[in-house]
Scaffold this active site. Structure first.
Site, short mmCIF file in Angstrom:
data_model
loop_
_atom_site.label_atom_id
_atom_site.label_comp_id
_atom_site.label_asym_id
_atom_site.label_seq_id
_atom_site.Cartn_x
_atom_site.Cartn_y
_atom_site.Cartn_z
N GLY A 123 45.15 56.00 41.59
CA GLY A 123 45.77 54.86 40.93
C GLY A 123 45.21 53.55 41.37
O GLY A 123 44.12 53.46 41.96
N SER B 280 44.56 43.00 39.43
CA SER B 280 43.48 43.89 39.82
C SER B 280 43.54 45.28 39.19
O SER B 280 42.59 46.05 39.31
CB SER B 280 43.45 44.03 41.34
OG SER B 280 42.91 42.87 41.93
#
Length: 456
Positions: A296, A57
């Site tokens: 992030g 992902s």
């Protein structure tokens, strides 16, 4: 940094039974990299800076950046109904109302179901797949109302890139984003690109912590925009530094667009990304720590684990790639050690537990079946005042419950990672109606004849 990163990485990899890993840290204007171990356990091929790890992902921020480059050029309006660009999504259920938009795709507020049906047919053109699985009339939640992590939403985002550019997602990723950054592309699925090696993942099995290579990534080709990239830790640092407008890198994305990607997009949303982050931008998780905000994303492939964090105020970036399912535990230990000797890297791990003093028995009213698209979670009482959770893939987890309807979950088969989740009450009825695990929000099924999905 006055730290022996190679030795530290090698030690942590041994402790966590990770055959090979890369670490890259950019701090105070300097980038330091380290590699350890092998691409495949006991095969003798060492991990190098060029080794490409399946990002899982962590591909999503790259796809989001592609969408944002098109928005910056005026080719996409982030807030226009998506059907203006992708007619296959159709109209929302019940006529006028909240609609799917590019902004909602990138912030996981589109309402689309979370996961692909693992037993479904995902072959053929992405356009036909989108027409079958991404219609506004079949969303799991009304668009714009809740955060629910969605792989399907990023498949649709990748298709949007293809519609607007006339290129395949792979071509656009290479030409628009990676090549200008001098990043050699590698992909888990799709057309081959160059000769960059892609490492194998590994599982760690009892007894004896045996490391078993996973030589085949099962990601369907249609899902490449959500999890199809394979890169190295140094590449991840380069990507983050581009987002921070590093002067040595080509500005693929303008400063305003990069700043918009980091802006909290969840104002007015009733359920946020509990257990994953504090909030979410456009492609980026947002972590509110004691100091400046960090950003992030994490990603897991078949036996791989990759992580990226960056802090715009100070310009620090940390990236880790690991070729074992135990990588998340390595990452958590690495964060703790870095915080003790250098940059105070933000962002909790998925297994950050609640205060043990708040532990409580499992509320019986949480028992039931919950669905999100093809994802099905069943919560049952264990007969001893506790709860267990079973997924549609027959994975079983023991739940430890805490005040506020929160819980931690660990595989009953002995898995090492503990995840956090929660139950949520319906604001109108007061009944427990939702469960959230790894950011995915599933709604209680009212009876055994209910079909998965629907706006409820």
């Amino acid at each position: 940094m006055d730290v022996d990163l190679p030795a530290r990485l090698a030690r942590l990899a041994r402790e966590h039974r990770v055959p090979g890993a890369q670490l890259a840290v950019h701090h105070e204007g300097e980038t330091v990299t380290a590699e350890t171990g092998e691409e495949t356990y006991a095969a003798g091929e060492p991990v190098t800076r060029r080794s490409a790890f399946p990002l899982g992902s962590l591909t999503k921020p790259f796809t989001a950046t592609l969408v944002m480059t098109l928005a910056a050029c005026g080719d996409i309006d982030l807030d226009a109904p998506l059907a203006e660009y992708v007619p296959e999504v159709g109209a929302g259920r019940g006529g006028p109302g909240p609609r799917m938009t590019a902004r909602r795709l990138l912030s996981h507020t589109s309402g689309l179901a979370s996961n692909l049906d693992e037993g479904g047919d995902h072959s053929g053109a992405r356009r036909r797949w989108v027409a079958r699985h991404c219609r506004e009339s079949g969303t799991a939640h009304p668009p714009g109302t809740v955060f629910s992590y969605s792989n399907i939403g990023y498949i649709l985002a990748g298709h949007l890139v293809e519609v607007v550019t006339g290129m395949s997602w792979w071509e656009a990723m290479e030409a628009v984003l990676l090549k200008p950054l001098d990043i050699a592309p590698a992909f888990v699925v799709g057309p081959p690109s160059g000769f960059r090696p892609v490492v194998d993942g590994h599982t760690v099995r009892q007894p004896g912590d045996r490391m078993l290579p996973v030589t085949w990534q099962t990601l369907p080709k249609v899902a490449a925009p959500s999890a199809g990239l394979a890169l190295g830790a140094a590449d991840l640092v380069t990507f983050a530094l581009m987002h921070l407008a590093h002067p040595a890198l080509q500005p693929v994305l303008d400063r305003d667009s990069a700043r918009e990607m980091r802006r909290d997009q969840l104002a007015g949303v009733t359920a946020g990304p509990f257990g994953m982050a504090d909030s979410w931008g456009l492609g980026w998780a947002v972590y509110h720590d004691a100091g400046p905000d960090w950003f992030g994303h994490d990603g897991t492939g078949e036996g791989t684990s990759c992580h990226l964090r960056f802090e715009p105020a100070g310009g620090t970036v940390v990236a880790l790639t690991a070729n074992a399912a135990t990588g998340p535990a390595l990452w958590e230990d690495l964060l703790a050690e870095l915080r003790s000797v250098g940059p105070a890297v933000g962002g909790r791990g998925l297994s950050a537990p609640p205060d043990p003093a708040l532990r409580t028995s499992g509320p019986p009213e949480c028992v039931g079946r919950y669905v999100n698209g093809e994802m099905e979670l069943t919560v049952v009482a264990d007969g001893a005042g506790g709860l267990r959770l079973t997924t549609g893939e027959a994975e079983r987890f023991e739940l430890t419950c805490f005040e506020g309807l929160r819980f931690t979950m660990r595989e009953t088969s002995g898995g090492r990672t503990t995840y956090t989740g929660r139950f949520l009450r319906d604001p109108e009825t007061g009944g427990i109606d939702l469960i959230q695990v790894t950011g995915r929000l599933a709604r209680r099924a009212r009876d055994e004849n209910d079909a998965p999905g629907g706006e409820g």
